[in-house]
Design an enzyme around this catalytic site. Structure first.
Site, mmCIF file in Angstrom:
data_model
loop_
_atom_site.group_PDB
_atom_site.id
_atom_site.type_symbol
_atom_site.label_atom_id
_atom_site.label_comp_id
_atom_site.label_asym_id
_atom_site.label_seq_id
_atom_site.Cartn_x
_atom_site.Cartn_y
_atom_site.Cartn_z
ATOM 1 C CG HIS A 179 -0.307 -0.157 2.524
ATOM 2 N ND1 HIS A 179 0.443 0.841 3.068
ATOM 3 C CD2 HIS A 179 -0.270 -1.185 3.401
ATOM 4 C CE1 HIS A 179 0.914 0.463 4.227
ATOM 5 N NE2 HIS A 179 0.497 -0.774 4.460
ATOM 6 C CG HIS B 53 4.104 -1.491 2.338
ATOM 7 N ND1 HIS B 53 3.016 -2.283 2.094
ATOM 8 C CD2 HIS B 53 4.380 -1.655 3.650
ATOM 9 C CE1 HIS B 53 2.652 -2.898 3.203
ATOM 10 N NE2 HIS B 53 3.463 -2.528 4.176
ATOM 11 C CB CYS C 299 -0.177 -6.907 19.217
ATOM 12 S SG CYS C 299 -0.948 -6.214 17.720
ATOM 13 C CB CYS D 268 2.837 -5.238 16.706
ATOM 14 S SG CYS D 268 1.828 -3.799 16.984
ATOM 15 C CB CYS E 93 -2.597 -3.279 19.757
ATOM 16 S SG CYS E 93 -1.431 -2.539 18.601
ATOM 17 C CG HIS F 147 -2.203 -3.569 14.478
ATOM 18 N ND1 HIS F 147 -0.975 -3.450 15.091
ATOM 19 C CD2 HIS F 147 -1.974 -3.663 13.154
ATOM 20 C CE1 HIS F 147 -0.036 -3.490 14.167
ATOM 21 N NE2 HIS F 147 -0.606 -3.625 12.981
ATOM 22 C CE LYS G 142 -1.176 3.215 10.810
ATOM 23 N NZ LYS G 142 -1.577 1.878 10.472
ATOM 24 C CE LYS H 155 -6.876 -3.911 2.752
ATOM 25 N NZ LYS H 155 -6.344 -5.231 2.844
HETATM 26 O O1 ME8 Z 1 6.660 -3.745 10.165
HETATM 27 N N1 ME8 Z 1 2.786 5.629 6.243
HETATM 28 O O2 ME8 Z 1 6.298 -4.643 8.074
HETATM 29 P P1 ME8 Z 1 5.055 -3.781 7.560
HETATM 30 C C1 ME8 Z 1 4.087 5.529 5.976
HETATM 31 N N2 ME8 Z 1 7.889 -6.625 8.596
HETATM 32 N N3 ME8 Z 1 4.758 4.367 5.999
HETATM 33 C C2 ME8 Z 1 4.074 3.267 6.280
HETATM 34 C C3 ME8 Z 1 2.692 3.286 6.579
HETATM 35 C C4 ME8 Z 1 2.033 4.554 6.535
HETATM 36 N N4 ME8 Z 1 0.736 4.710 6.738
HETATM 37 N N5 ME8 Z 1 2.296 2.033 6.830
HETATM 38 C C5 ME8 Z 1 3.414 1.253 6.682
HETATM 39 C C6 ME8 Z 1 6.897 -4.570 9.296
HETATM 40 N N6 ME8 Z 1 4.476 1.986 6.341
HETATM 41 C C7 ME8 Z 1 8.029 -5.541 9.489
HETATM 42 C C8 ME8 Z 1 9.357 -4.819 9.292
HETATM 43 S S1 ME8 Z 1 12.034 -4.743 9.143
HETATM 44 C C9 ME8 Z 1 13.301 -5.644 9.667
HETATM 45 C C10 ME8 Z 1 10.581 -5.659 9.492
HETATM 46 C C11 ME8 Z 1 5.834 1.516 6.034
HETATM 47 O O3 ME8 Z 1 4.585 -4.439 6.310
HETATM 48 C C12 ME8 Z 1 6.829 2.023 7.054
HETATM 49 O O4 ME8 Z 1 8.117 1.945 6.510
HETATM 50 O O5 ME8 Z 1 4.092 -3.563 8.648
HETATM 51 C C13 ME8 Z 1 6.698 1.003 8.136
HETATM 52 O O6 ME8 Z 1 7.812 1.017 9.002
HETATM 53 C C14 ME8 Z 1 6.621 -0.257 7.317
HETATM 54 O O7 ME8 Z 1 5.850 0.115 6.160
HETATM 55 C C15 ME8 Z 1 5.946 -1.397 8.055
HETATM 56 O O8 ME8 Z 1 5.714 -2.416 7.133
#
Ligand code: ME8
Length: 516
Positions: free
Chosen positions: A19, A22, A128, A131, A145, A148, A299, A302
């Site tokens: 999304h 990412h 959680c 997370c 949490c 979430h 934020k 969905k």
């Molecule tokens: O946390 N605005 O993965 P994840 C900006 N797998 N950036 C955002 C965002 C938003 N609304 N939502 C997500 C994980 N991100 C773990 C990480 S690393 C060793 C393991 C981005 O799929 C942002 O970079 O939940 C956030 O830190 C990351 O997606 C979390 O992705």
């Protein structure tokens, strides 16, 4: 001076399609990677997916697929979207990759054991799944949490623990003396506060019976390495750590910058440095923590129904416009809003009317008055340089001192911003030039002057083309397609120092950015 550069994104959970959030992180990291390649650094840009753990199994089960088939399908969506956004990653790491990732993750584990920092204990508390982390009663808001909005699960299980508490003082010192830089300052202070709260040891494995999808703990198949320990090791495993082919590790580690969102700050600023200290591996130099993308101040989620589909924007406006919006409009280290209205407004004002219009009318004049062939002549001093100096786009006196591919007399503030990961600031510098060039045309009115003084007009057009040449170079990390198009229209021939000597312009068949 080290001439390599290593930049990473987090590895994203492969439990759904990517999304906007990412993409935001990944575009920022791509801009940083492209910039460092441009200034001559051998650069390694890593991204990838986090594919183990509870969340993935549950989502896979819900779709009726096995976990591997489920993550494979989602990873394709990440790769497709990254490709349509011109994300120039050098490697895409997947934690389910037994050949490339597992040896590194196991090698990290083995080092933590060897340091005496892994011990068995019983965990009683809350978890959680969103997370993928244990959470304390204190952190809950109305029993849920806060990230979430879900009620965590109560679990009691035997786990291996990591002796995090042993390293907290050392990490605090390293942050205080600048060995690890945390951007922005507010997040650095937050980390220091967290560290003085006496962090407790953290659980680093889960029972295989509960979480059957993961990397088994070396020498204990009854336990799986905890998702975060597994995930954080990706930054090393992707370079070959733990494998025979570790040349990239030798060459690129320590990471120059980990780009992450604020939600996973604690893992990267506390747990990750502690793991590295325990394993005797040098620490990353910088952790760049950005804010959240919101939609109408909330934020994206969905349930609220304000999720933005990046594919729709890329199809309508092009990938460069999407990259532009994220780089320019979202404050790099704070939350920023994403709405269709603002996107169109900015697109029209700065891309269609700003940059696009400047490029097209300059090229038209070059073609009409000089058949596209423009060279500087000795007649008249047209004070473009002074104008640019006034807005600090050109260094006074000496060059910037670094052998940049682009003219090192130009854009010192741009380089400074890029080097300190202030992408918004760098974009502002580029648009200062664009506005200055617009003002230059408005002041000298070459479209009128051509009737009385062709030579002076040529110098004015030459000045604008010269400015645009540097605009396109500076834009390349952010808007690679646009930069390529502009330099294709300008067709500059360069002198021995690599500066434009003459232009043989070609006019575009369609506008760079069609007005919406
Ligand atoms: O946390 N605005 O993965 P994840 C900006 N797998 N950036 C955002 C965002 C938003 N609304 N939502 C997500 C994980 N991100 C773990 C990480 S690393 C060793 C393991 C981005 O799929 C942002 O970079 O939940 C956030 O830190 C990351 O997606 C979390 O992705």
């Amino acid at each position: 001076m080290k001439n390599t550069f290593y930049v990473t994104t987090p590895i994203f959970y492969a439990n759904d399609a990517p999304h906007m959030g990412h993409i935001y992180t990944t575009v920022l990291a791509d801009i940083i990677a492209r910039y460092h390649r441009m200034v001559g650094k051998e650069t390694f840009f890593l991204t990838g997916t986090d594919e183990h753990g509870d969340k993935i199994i549950r989502s896979a089960t819900a779709t009726g697929k096995g976990p591997q088939a489920f993550v494979d399908a989602n990873v394709l969506k990440f790769k497709e979207l990254f490709s349509s956004l011109d994300i120039s990653y050098d490697f895409f790491i997947r934690t389910s990759d037994q050949e490339n990732h597992w040896p590194g993750a196991k090698a990290v584990w083995t080092k933590l054991v060897a340091a005496g920092d892994i011990y068995k204990g019983t965990y009683r508390g809350l978890y959680c799944v969103g997370c993928e982390t244990f959470i304390t009663e204190k952190e809950l808001v109305s029993g849920k949490c806060p990230l979430h909005d879900t009620i965590p699960e109560r679990i009691e299980e035997e786990n291996y623990f990591f002796r995090l508490s042993k390293y907290t003082n050392e990490i605090r010192e390293k942050i205080e003396n600048g060995d690890i830089a945390i951007f922005p300052q507010a997040r650095r202070n937050e980390t220091l506060a967290l560290l003085s709260n006496d962090p407790v040891d953290v659980s680093f494995s889960r029972p295989e019976g509960d979480i059957p999808w993961g990397i088994p703990v070396p020498n204990d198949n009854g336990q799986m390495i905890y998702v975060w320990c597994d995930a954080l090791s990706n930054y090393l495993s992707a370079l070959g750590f733990g494998r025979d082919d570790h040349e990239n590790f030798d060459k690129f580690w320590p990471a120059d910058v980990h780009v992450i969102g604020k939600d996973i700050s604690r893992f990267h600023t506390v747990i990750w440095p502690a793991m590295l200290l325990s394993a005797g591996i040098p620490l990353p130099k910088t952790i760049l923590i950005h804010g959240f993308i919101t939609s109408r101040g909330k934020k994206m989620s969905k349930t609220i129904g304000n999720v933005v589909d990046p594919n729709q924007y890329i199809a309508e406006f092009g990938s460069d416009s999407m990259r532009y919006y994220l780089a320019r409009e979202i404050p790099t280290t704070e939350d920023g809003d994403f709405t269709y209205e603002r996107f169109v407004e900015l697109y029209n004002a700065n891309l269609a009317n700003g940059l696009g219009n400047l490029v097209s009318r300059t090229l038209k004049m070059a073609e009409r008055y000089f058949s596209g062939s423009v060279m500087k002549n000795t007649i008249g001093d047209i004070p473009l340089r002074t104008k640019l100096e006034k807005v600090s786009c050109v260094a006074n006196g000496e060059g910037y001192g670094i052998p940049y591919v682009i003219d090192n007399m130009f854009l010192p503030a741009y380089h400074k911003s890029m080097e300190s990961f202030d992408i918004n600031g760098a974009m502002d510098e580029i648009w200062k030039i664009i506005r200055t060039l617009d003002g230059y045309i408005a002041d000298y009115e070459p479209f009128k002057l051509i009737k009385t003084d062709k030579e002076k007009t040529e110098n004015i057009i030459w000045g604008v083309l010269y400015g645009l040449y540097y605009v396109s170079s500076a834009l390349a990390p952010v808007m690679p397609r646009t930069a390529g198009s502009i330099s294709g229209f300008l067709r500059a021939s360069l002198d021995k120092e690599g500066k434009p000597r003459a232009f043989k312009t070609e006019s575009p068949s369609a506008p760079l950015f069609a007005r919406k």
